[in-house]
Design an enzyme around this catalytic site. Structure first.
Site, PDB file in Angstrom:
ATOM      1  N   TYR A   1      -3.212   7.477  -3.648  1.00  0.00           N
ATOM      2  CA  TYR A   1      -1.795   7.177  -3.372  1.00  0.00           C
ATOM      3  C   TYR A   1      -0.914   7.473  -4.595  1.00  0.00           C
ATOM      4  O   TYR A   1       0.302   7.576  -4.473  1.00  0.00           O
ATOM      5  CB  TYR A   1      -1.588   5.712  -2.948  1.00  0.00           C
ATOM      6  CG  TYR A   1      -2.332   5.271  -1.696  1.00  0.00           C
ATOM      7  CD1 TYR A   1      -2.985   6.188  -0.881  1.00  0.00           C
ATOM      8  CD2 TYR A   1      -2.372   3.927  -1.334  1.00  0.00           C
ATOM      9  CE1 TYR A   1      -3.682   5.782   0.234  1.00  0.00           C
ATOM     10  CE2 TYR A   1      -3.063   3.511  -0.202  1.00  0.00           C
ATOM     11  CZ  TYR A   1      -3.725   4.446   0.566  1.00  0.00           C
ATOM     12  OH  TYR A   1      -4.404   4.032   1.688  1.00  0.00           O
TER      13      TYR A   1
ATOM     14  N   ASP B   1      -2.646  -3.382  -0.982  1.00  0.00           N
ATOM     15  CA  ASP B   1      -3.649  -2.347  -0.698  1.00  0.00           C
ATOM     16  C   ASP B   1      -3.177  -1.011  -1.243  1.00  0.00           C
ATOM     17  O   ASP B   1      -2.263  -0.401  -0.703  1.00  0.00           O
ATOM     18  CB  ASP B   1      -3.872  -2.224   0.817  1.00  0.00           C
ATOM     19  CG  ASP B   1      -4.938  -1.185   1.132  1.00  0.00           C
ATOM     20  OD1 ASP B   1      -6.138  -1.534   1.081  1.00  0.00           O
ATOM     21  OD2 ASP B   1      -4.579  -0.015   1.396  1.00  0.00           O
TER      22      ASP B   1
ATOM     23  N   HIS C   1     -13.159   5.291   0.165  1.00  0.00           N
ATOM     24  CA  HIS C   1     -12.007   5.597   1.024  1.00  0.00           C
ATOM     25  C   HIS C   1     -12.425   6.273   2.343  1.00  0.00           C
ATOM     26  O   HIS C   1     -11.958   5.909   3.409  1.00  0.00           O
ATOM     27  CB  HIS C   1     -11.026   6.488   0.249  1.00  0.00           C
ATOM     28  CG  HIS C   1      -9.612   6.367   0.684  1.00  0.00           C
ATOM     29  ND1 HIS C   1      -8.541   6.400  -0.183  1.00  0.00           N
ATOM     30  CD2 HIS C   1      -9.077   6.204   1.912  1.00  0.00           C
ATOM     31  CE1 HIS C   1      -7.415   6.270   0.486  1.00  0.00           C
ATOM     32  NE2 HIS C   1      -7.715   6.158   1.768  1.00  0.00           N
TER      33      HIS C   1
ATOM     34  N   LYS D   1      -9.272   2.147  -4.012  1.00  0.00           N
ATOM     35  CA  LYS D   1     -10.326   2.909  -3.324  1.00  0.00           C
ATOM     36  C   LYS D   1     -10.688   4.158  -4.111  1.00  0.00           C
ATOM     37  O   LYS D   1      -9.821   4.774  -4.733  1.00  0.00           O
ATOM     38  CB  LYS D   1      -9.837   3.344  -1.926  1.00  0.00           C
ATOM     39  CG  LYS D   1      -9.125   2.255  -1.149  1.00  0.00           C
ATOM     40  CD  LYS D   1      -8.686   2.720   0.238  1.00  0.00           C
ATOM     41  CE  LYS D   1      -7.778   1.693   0.911  1.00  0.00           C
ATOM     42  NZ  LYS D   1      -6.356   1.840   0.563  1.00  0.00           N
TER      43      LYS D   1
HETATM   44  N1  NAP Z   1      -8.149   3.558   4.335  1.00  0.00           N
HETATM   45  C1  NAP Z   1      -7.442   4.552   4.802  1.00  0.00           C
HETATM   46  O1  NAP Z   1      -7.925   5.655   5.039  1.00  0.00           O
HETATM   47  C2  NAP Z   1      -5.970   4.333   5.073  1.00  0.00           C
HETATM   48  C3  NAP Z   1      -5.251   5.285   5.820  1.00  0.00           C
HETATM   49  C4  NAP Z   1      -3.904   5.044   6.062  1.00  0.00           C
HETATM   50  C5  NAP Z   1      -3.302   3.875   5.585  1.00  0.00           C
HETATM   51  N2  NAP Z   1      -4.021   2.981   4.845  1.00  0.00           N
HETATM   52  C6  NAP Z   1      -3.400   1.740   4.305  1.00  0.00           C
HETATM   53  O2  NAP Z   1      -2.769   1.050   5.370  1.00  0.00           O
HETATM   54  C7  NAP Z   1      -1.390   0.840   5.060  1.00  0.00           C
HETATM   55  C8  NAP Z   1      -0.576   0.800   6.329  1.00  0.00           C
HETATM   56  O3  NAP Z   1      -0.696   1.994   7.070  1.00  0.00           O
HETATM   57  P1  NAP Z   1       0.451   3.117   7.125  1.00  0.00           P
HETATM   58  O4  NAP Z   1       1.369   2.985   5.948  1.00  0.00           O
HETATM   59  O5  NAP Z   1      -0.246   4.406   7.294  1.00  0.00           O
HETATM   60  O6  NAP Z   1       1.214   2.834   8.484  1.00  0.00           O
HETATM   61  P2  NAP Z   1       1.927   1.551   9.171  1.00  0.00           P
HETATM   62  O7  NAP Z   1       1.835   0.357   8.308  1.00  0.00           O
HETATM   63  O8  NAP Z   1       1.416   1.492  10.556  1.00  0.00           O
HETATM   64  O9  NAP Z   1       3.441   2.031   9.297  1.00  0.00           O
HETATM   65  C9  NAP Z   1       4.257   2.215   8.187  1.00  0.00           C
HETATM   66  C10 NAP Z   1       5.563   2.871   8.666  1.00  0.00           C
HETATM   67  O10 NAP Z   1       6.284   1.970   9.499  1.00  0.00           O
HETATM   68  C11 NAP Z   1       7.585   1.760   8.953  1.00  0.00           C
HETATM   69  N3  NAP Z   1       7.903   0.339   9.168  1.00  0.00           N
HETATM   70  C12 NAP Z   1       7.237  -0.722   8.639  1.00  0.00           C
HETATM   71  N4  NAP Z   1       7.735  -1.890   9.089  1.00  0.00           N
HETATM   72  C13 NAP Z   1       8.744  -1.572   9.915  1.00  0.00           C
HETATM   73  C14 NAP Z   1       9.651  -2.348  10.685  1.00  0.00           C
HETATM   74  N5  NAP Z   1       9.580  -3.682  10.690  1.00  0.00           N
HETATM   75  N6  NAP Z   1      10.590  -1.703  11.417  1.00  0.00           N
HETATM   76  C15 NAP Z   1      10.639  -0.341  11.432  1.00  0.00           C
HETATM   77  N7  NAP Z   1       9.808   0.449  10.722  1.00  0.00           N
HETATM   78  C16 NAP Z   1       8.857  -0.150   9.970  1.00  0.00           C
HETATM   79  C17 NAP Z   1       7.502   2.131   7.486  1.00  0.00           C
HETATM   80  O11 NAP Z   1       8.735   2.612   7.009  1.00  0.00           O
HETATM   81  P3  NAP Z   1       9.495   2.003   5.697  1.00  0.00           P
HETATM   82  O12 NAP Z   1       8.494   1.921   4.577  1.00  0.00           O
HETATM   83  O13 NAP Z   1      10.566   3.022   5.434  1.00  0.00           O
HETATM   84  O14 NAP Z   1      10.007   0.664   6.122  1.00  0.00           O
HETATM   85  C18 NAP Z   1       6.466   3.242   7.513  1.00  0.00           C
HETATM   86  O15 NAP Z   1       7.070   4.477   7.835  1.00  0.00           O
HETATM   87  C19 NAP Z   1      -1.089   1.998   4.114  1.00  0.00           C
HETATM   88  O16 NAP Z   1       0.117   1.813   3.403  1.00  0.00           O
HETATM   89  C20 NAP Z   1      -2.317   2.010   3.263  1.00  0.00           C
HETATM   90  O17 NAP Z   1      -2.270   0.963   2.304  1.00  0.00           O
HETATM   91  C21 NAP Z   1      -5.352   3.187   4.604  1.00  0.00           C
END
Ligand code: NAP
Length: 272
Positions: free
Chosen positions: A51, A46, A109, A76
């Protein structure tokens, strides 16, 4: 690792679990993270124009031995590119950066009010031309979808919203199910903000799993596609290791009560 798939309303299959790559401060790590994830068996990536890492995703795909047709790539259109012509242009740019002829899923998005109808029309055009295998939206709540249905000729295949127990709004899931829209959840790990929540820790201890794994499992057990992000191979592996256990109905229902409106992104209802 074998990850189950869901079938979208147009017959296209999509993995239930994939890798998010929103990592503005870690662009250098994205190519490696995607390569690691692909090597572990992940088949859903994704990304998004905003990004700034579509080229890194392309480089990882090129470096991997995974055939193109086995990987599901989402990108997106960003807010600044809304509008019919500008969306078509933005799509071309994304496709070039991704080094692809076709993407698997193209999403709006955010539901920017002024232009979202024209933007959807552009996505319908791209879909009709076969340049994206599915089209969808992101951060759409029922009022945005009601509005979209007034003029849409294609039902969105996917709606990607923030989805964790802490911002769980069952009405959105129910609405999407009723309309045949697959819900996809972002920020399933709440970016780590809830890792020490004692209620979550207690559940995790019962299964011998981490709190992160419980959050991923909760999403997939809802049948919601989820895309936890990590740039660390050991964490990616752990986040994907959620298919050897099932939350009991009691634990699942308890997680469903954790809503406290914790969000890492804007509330979609601020975009009416
Ligand atoms: N459509 C939208 O508006 C929108 C908005 C936000 C996000 N997204 C998408 O959703 C994806 C996921 O959301 P997100 O990146 O915001 O947040 P998330 O997946 O909830 O959390 C990611 C964070 O958690 C850490 N992490 C991941 N696995 C871990 C583990 N097993 N132990 C400890 N820490 C861990 C990562 O650090 P490290 O990388 O350092 O491990 C990172 O800081 C995004 O990457 C993006 O593709 C979409």
């Amino acid at each position: 690792m074998t990850i189950p798939s869901v079938t979208l309303n147009n017959g296209v299959t999509m993995p239930l679990l994939g890798l998010g790559v929103y990592a503005p401060k870690q662009r250098n790590d994205v190519q490696q993270a995607v390569e690691d994830a692909l090597a572990l068996g992940c088949r859903l990536i994704d990304t998004a124009a905003i990004y700034g890492n579509e080229r890194d995703v392309a480089a990882a795909l090129a470096a991997s031995n995974v055939p193109r047709n086995e990987v599901f790539i989402t990108t997106k259109v960003w807010n600044a590119d809304h509008g019919f012509d500008s969306t078509l242009r933005a799509f071309d740019e994304s496709l070039t950066k991704l080094g692809l002829d076709v993407v698997d899923l193209y999403l709006i998005h955010w539901p920017i009010r002024e232009h979202r109808r024209d933007t959807w029309r552009a996505l319908e055009r791209l879909y009709a031309e076969g340049r994206t295998r599915a089209i969808g939206v992101s951060n759409y709540y029922p009022p945005h979808l009601d509005e979209l249905f007034e003029t849409a000729t294609v039902t969105p295949a996917v709606n990607q919203i923030e989805f964790s127990p802490y911002c769980y709004v069952p009405e959105v899931l129910d609405y999407c199910r009723a309309k045949g829209i697959q819900l996809e959840g972002y920020a399933p790990l709440v970016r780590g903000q809830k890792q020490h929540d004692p209620r979550l820790v207690a559940i995790a201890e019962r299964y011998g799993k981490s709190t992160y794994q419980i959050l991923v499992r909760w999403s997939v057990q809802h049948g919601v596609v989820t895309i936890p992000k990590s740039v660390h191979k050991d964490r990616i592996r752990a986040n994907f290791d959620v298919f050897d256990f099932e939350l009991t109905e009691a634990d699942f229902q308890q997680l469903n009560t954790f809503f406290d409106n914790t969000r890492i992104a804007d509330h979609p209802m601020d975009y009416l």
